[in-house]
Design an enzyme around this catalytic site. Structure first.
Site, PDB file in Angstrom:
ATOM      1  N   SER A 125       0.842  -1.203   0.000  1.00 22.80           N
ATOM      2  CA  SER A 125       0.000   0.000   0.000  1.00 22.80           C
ATOM      3  C   SER A 125       0.871   1.246   0.000  1.00 22.80           C
ATOM      4  O   SER A 125       1.993   1.241   0.527  1.00 22.80           O
ATOM      5  CB  SER A 125      -0.850  -0.026   1.270  1.00 22.80           C
ATOM      6  OG  SER A 125      -1.365   1.248   1.563  1.00 22.80           O
ATOM      7  N   TYR A 150      -1.732  -0.762  10.996  1.00 26.33           N
ATOM      8  CA  TYR A 150      -1.952  -1.357   9.672  1.00 26.33           C
ATOM      9  C   TYR A 150      -0.795  -1.009   8.732  1.00 26.33           C
ATOM     10  O   TYR A 150      -0.215  -1.880   8.071  1.00 26.33           O
ATOM     11  CB  TYR A 150      -3.284  -0.845   9.092  1.00 26.33           C
ATOM     12  CG  TYR A 150      -3.397  -1.012   7.601  1.00 26.33           C
ATOM     13  CD1 TYR A 150      -3.676  -2.249   7.033  1.00 26.33           C
ATOM     14  CD2 TYR A 150      -3.174   0.070   6.738  1.00 26.33           C
ATOM     15  CE1 TYR A 150      -3.737  -2.397   5.658  1.00 26.33           C
ATOM     16  CE2 TYR A 150      -3.237  -0.073   5.365  1.00 26.33           C
ATOM     17  CZ  TYR A 150      -3.521  -1.313   4.833  1.00 26.33           C
ATOM     18  OH  TYR A 150      -3.572  -1.458   3.470  1.00 26.33           O
ATOM     19  N   LYS A 154       2.224  -3.422   6.789  1.00 21.11           N
ATOM     20  CA  LYS A 154       2.579  -3.437   5.349  1.00 21.11           C
ATOM     21  C   LYS A 154       4.079  -3.190   5.187  1.00 21.11           C
ATOM     22  O   LYS A 154       4.744  -3.818   4.372  1.00 21.11           O
ATOM     23  CB  LYS A 154       1.773  -2.394   4.584  1.00 21.11           C
ATOM     24  CG  LYS A 154       0.305  -2.744   4.432  1.00 21.11           C
ATOM     25  CD  LYS A 154       0.114  -3.964   3.539  1.00 21.11           C
ATOM     26  CE  LYS A 154      -1.327  -4.434   3.498  1.00 21.11           C
ATOM     27  NZ  LYS A 154      -1.518  -5.762   2.902  1.00 21.11           N
TER      28      LYS A 154
HETATM   29  N1  UFG Z   1     -13.294  10.369   3.676  1.00 18.01           N
HETATM   30  C1  UFG Z   1     -14.341  11.185   4.052  1.00 18.01           C
HETATM   31  N2  UFG Z   1     -15.452  10.604   4.585  1.00 18.01           N
HETATM   32  C2  UFG Z   1     -15.568   9.250   4.727  1.00 18.01           C
HETATM   33  C3  UFG Z   1     -14.504   8.420   4.335  1.00 18.01           C
HETATM   34  C4  UFG Z   1     -13.366   9.021   3.815  1.00 18.01           C
HETATM   35  O1  UFG Z   1     -14.265  12.413   3.946  1.00 18.01           O
HETATM   36  O2  UFG Z   1     -16.609   8.787   5.238  1.00 18.01           O
HETATM   37  C5  UFG Z   1     -12.109  10.982   3.089  1.00 18.01           C
HETATM   38  C6  UFG Z   1     -10.859  10.750   3.942  1.00 18.01           C
HETATM   39  O3  UFG Z   1     -10.734  11.752   4.923  1.00 18.01           O
HETATM   40  C7  UFG Z   1      -9.766  10.822   2.872  1.00 18.01           C
HETATM   41  C8  UFG Z   1     -10.453  10.308   1.599  1.00 18.01           C
HETATM   42  O4  UFG Z   1     -11.848  10.390   1.856  1.00 18.01           O
HETATM   43  O5  UFG Z   1      -9.413  12.150   2.668  1.00 18.01           O
HETATM   44  C9  UFG Z   1     -10.094   8.876   1.281  1.00 18.01           C
HETATM   45  O6  UFG Z   1     -10.302   8.103   2.460  1.00 18.01           O
HETATM   46  P1  UFG Z   1     -10.309   6.509   2.433  1.00 18.01           P
HETATM   47  O7  UFG Z   1     -10.591   6.047   3.824  1.00 18.01           O
HETATM   48  O8  UFG Z   1     -11.188   6.002   1.347  1.00 18.01           O
HETATM   49  O9  UFG Z   1      -8.826   6.174   1.992  1.00 18.01           O
HETATM   50  P2  UFG Z   1      -7.434   6.559   2.699  1.00 18.01           P
HETATM   51  O10 UFG Z   1      -6.695   7.369   1.690  1.00 18.01           O
HETATM   52  O11 UFG Z   1      -7.593   7.087   4.040  1.00 18.01           O
HETATM   53  O12 UFG Z   1      -6.840   5.108   2.905  1.00 18.01           O
HETATM   54  C10 UFG Z   1      -6.342   4.396   1.848  1.00 18.01           C
HETATM   55  C11 UFG Z   1      -6.515   2.892   2.083  1.00 18.01           C
HETATM   56  C12 UFG Z   1      -5.668   2.445   3.236  1.00 18.01           C
HETATM   57  C13 UFG Z   1      -4.263   2.952   3.102  1.00 18.01           C
HETATM   58  C14 UFG Z   1      -4.234   4.446   2.870  1.00 18.01           C
HETATM   59  C15 UFG Z   1      -2.856   4.953   2.606  1.00 18.01           C
HETATM   60  O13 UFG Z   1      -7.852   2.581   2.369  1.00 18.01           O
HETATM   61  O14 UFG Z   1      -5.652   1.041   3.226  1.00 18.01           O
HETATM   62  O15 UFG Z   1      -5.009   4.753   1.732  1.00 18.01           O
HETATM   63  O16 UFG Z   1      -2.858   6.348   2.522  1.00 18.01           O
HETATM   64  F1  UFG Z   1      -3.560   2.691   4.211  1.00 18.01           F
END
Ligand code: UFG
Length: 348
Positions: A125, A150, A154
């Site tokens: 990741s 997590y 990785k």
């Molecule tokens: N977000 C919202 N509301 C939500 C869910 C997410 O505003 O209900 C925003 C988050 O703040 C973020 C963006 O949407 O800015 C993406 O969030 P995700 O949770 O979909 O993805 P992340 O980038 O946080 O996480 C992903 C993978 C993880 C990994 C990470 C590495 O899901 O497994 O990228 O940066 F670790």
């Protein structure tokens, strides 16, 4: 040629199985169904028109795993997805993550060596880059402190695999995914978050269909053009195709080193608001949302430099934002008709 896919009934595993079967590999799926369902294996068989072998095994059970790999010691390679992946949950239950993701991997590596299965594709990741600042990020960027247990699993998993490959015990490809979204074009396979989704796209689709009242947007005061965080979203089918290409390169002896690393993204970043608006526009549905506080641990922006994968794997992401949001929506709508699913379970 036989290939084993751990986490084979999960989100990315199931799409990768479809691509492998399409390229005429024989596929064995291993899963403990902790975050997926046995019917996914049948679905893969129906959609592909091919036979699929399903093995219910928990990778933390070393003996059961060894018996399973002994049965499939004619496999050419393993594609290893099976892992826990909820960032927030990993902060609350770190040992669960270390046990599952690292002991599971340790057992898998030991057993694949014992049974002379030489090649491994690993599901890593972009989280291994930590809170990096210079974008786009390429594979030579330093790996900063992990942002969660997590992320730590990785990072450690990459190190375990790289060390083993350096000792010439296996060959390996580490694939660093950015943000996987979307679903199979048939709308019969996709992401199945159990409980309240953590990730943006399933939260958007569940809100659009009315399972959730509104989407909470975690912060609009980031140093980005519209104030919401930017990510590199990539269609799950593009990811699956990259696994096939990485595996073929390894099997054909084209690797330059015993272990190689590739970023898998589109190279384009979109903000949370851009994702919501693209979803609304391409699907003709509304996504009620509200701006709330930042989510702890989120970084402002990250997107990939994918030139290494483009050149070495001869792979480019083919699907754009439109396919990402439309296939995600078709899958959510299809889920309403799934009789195999207990709706209580998906929405609890
Ligand atoms: N977000 C919202 N509301 C939500 C869910 C997410 O505003 O209900 C925003 C988050 O703040 C973020 C963006 O949407 O800015 C993406 O969030 P995700 O949770 O979909 O993805 P992340 O980038 O946080 O996480 C992903 C993978 C993880 C990994 C990470 C590495 O899901 O497994 O990228 O940066 F670790």
């Amino acid at each position: 040629m036989k290939v084993i896919i751990t986490g084979g009934t999960g989100y990315i595993g199931s799409h990768t199985a479809m691509e492998m079967l399409g390229a005429n590999y024989e596929v064995v799926l291993i899963d403990n169904f902790s975050n997926s369902y046995p019917w996914v294996a049948e679905r893969i068989a129906t959609l592909s028109g091919k036979q699929v072998l399903m093995e219910e095994v928990d990778l933390t059970d070393a003996d059961a795993l060894d018996v399973c790999l002994a049965r499939h010691n004619d496999a050419a390679a393993i594609i290893h997805f099976a892992a826990l992946k909820a960032v927030g949950e990993s902060v609350e239950m770190p040992l669960r993550y270390y046990r599952n993701n690292l002991i599971g991997l340790l057992n898998l590596l030991s057993s694949m060596i014992r049974h002379s299965i030489p090649d491994l594709v690993f599901s890593s990741s972009c989280t291994v880059y930590g809170a990096a600042e210079n974008m786009p990020i390429d594979e030579t960027a330093p790996l900063l402190a992990p942002l969660s247990p997590y992320g730590a699993t990785k990072r450690m998993a990459e190190e375990m695999i790289t060390d083993l490959a350096s000792a010439n015990r296996i060959r390996a490809v580490l694939l660093r995914y950015f943000n996987p979204v979307g679903a199979h074009h048939s709308a019969q396979l996709g992401e199945l978050p159990i409980g309240v989704p953590n990730n943006l796209m399933p939260f958007i689709t569940q809100t659009a269909i009315g399972k959730r009242k509104k989407l909470m947007v975690f912060g609009n005061d980031y140093p980005t053009p519209d104030g919401t965080p930017i990510r590199d979203y990539i269609h799950v089918t593009d990811l699956a195709i990259a696994h096939l290409k990485a595996l073929q390169r390894m099997l054909n002896g084209k690797q330059k080193k015993s272990s190689e690393v590739f970023n898998l993204g589109t190279g384009k970043g979109y903000s949370v608001l851009e994702m919501i608006h693209a979803f609304e526009k391409h699907n003709g549905v509304k996504v009620p949302y509200e701006i709330t506080d930042r989510r702890p641990g989120d970084i402002a922006e990250i997107w990939a430099d994918t030139s290494l994968a483009n050149k070495e794997l001869r792979w480019h992401a083919q699907y754009g934002l439109k396919e990402m949001v439309t296939t995600a929506w078709q899958w959510e709508q299809h889920l309403q008709t799934e009789e195999n699913l207990n709706p209580e379970e998906v929405s609890k």
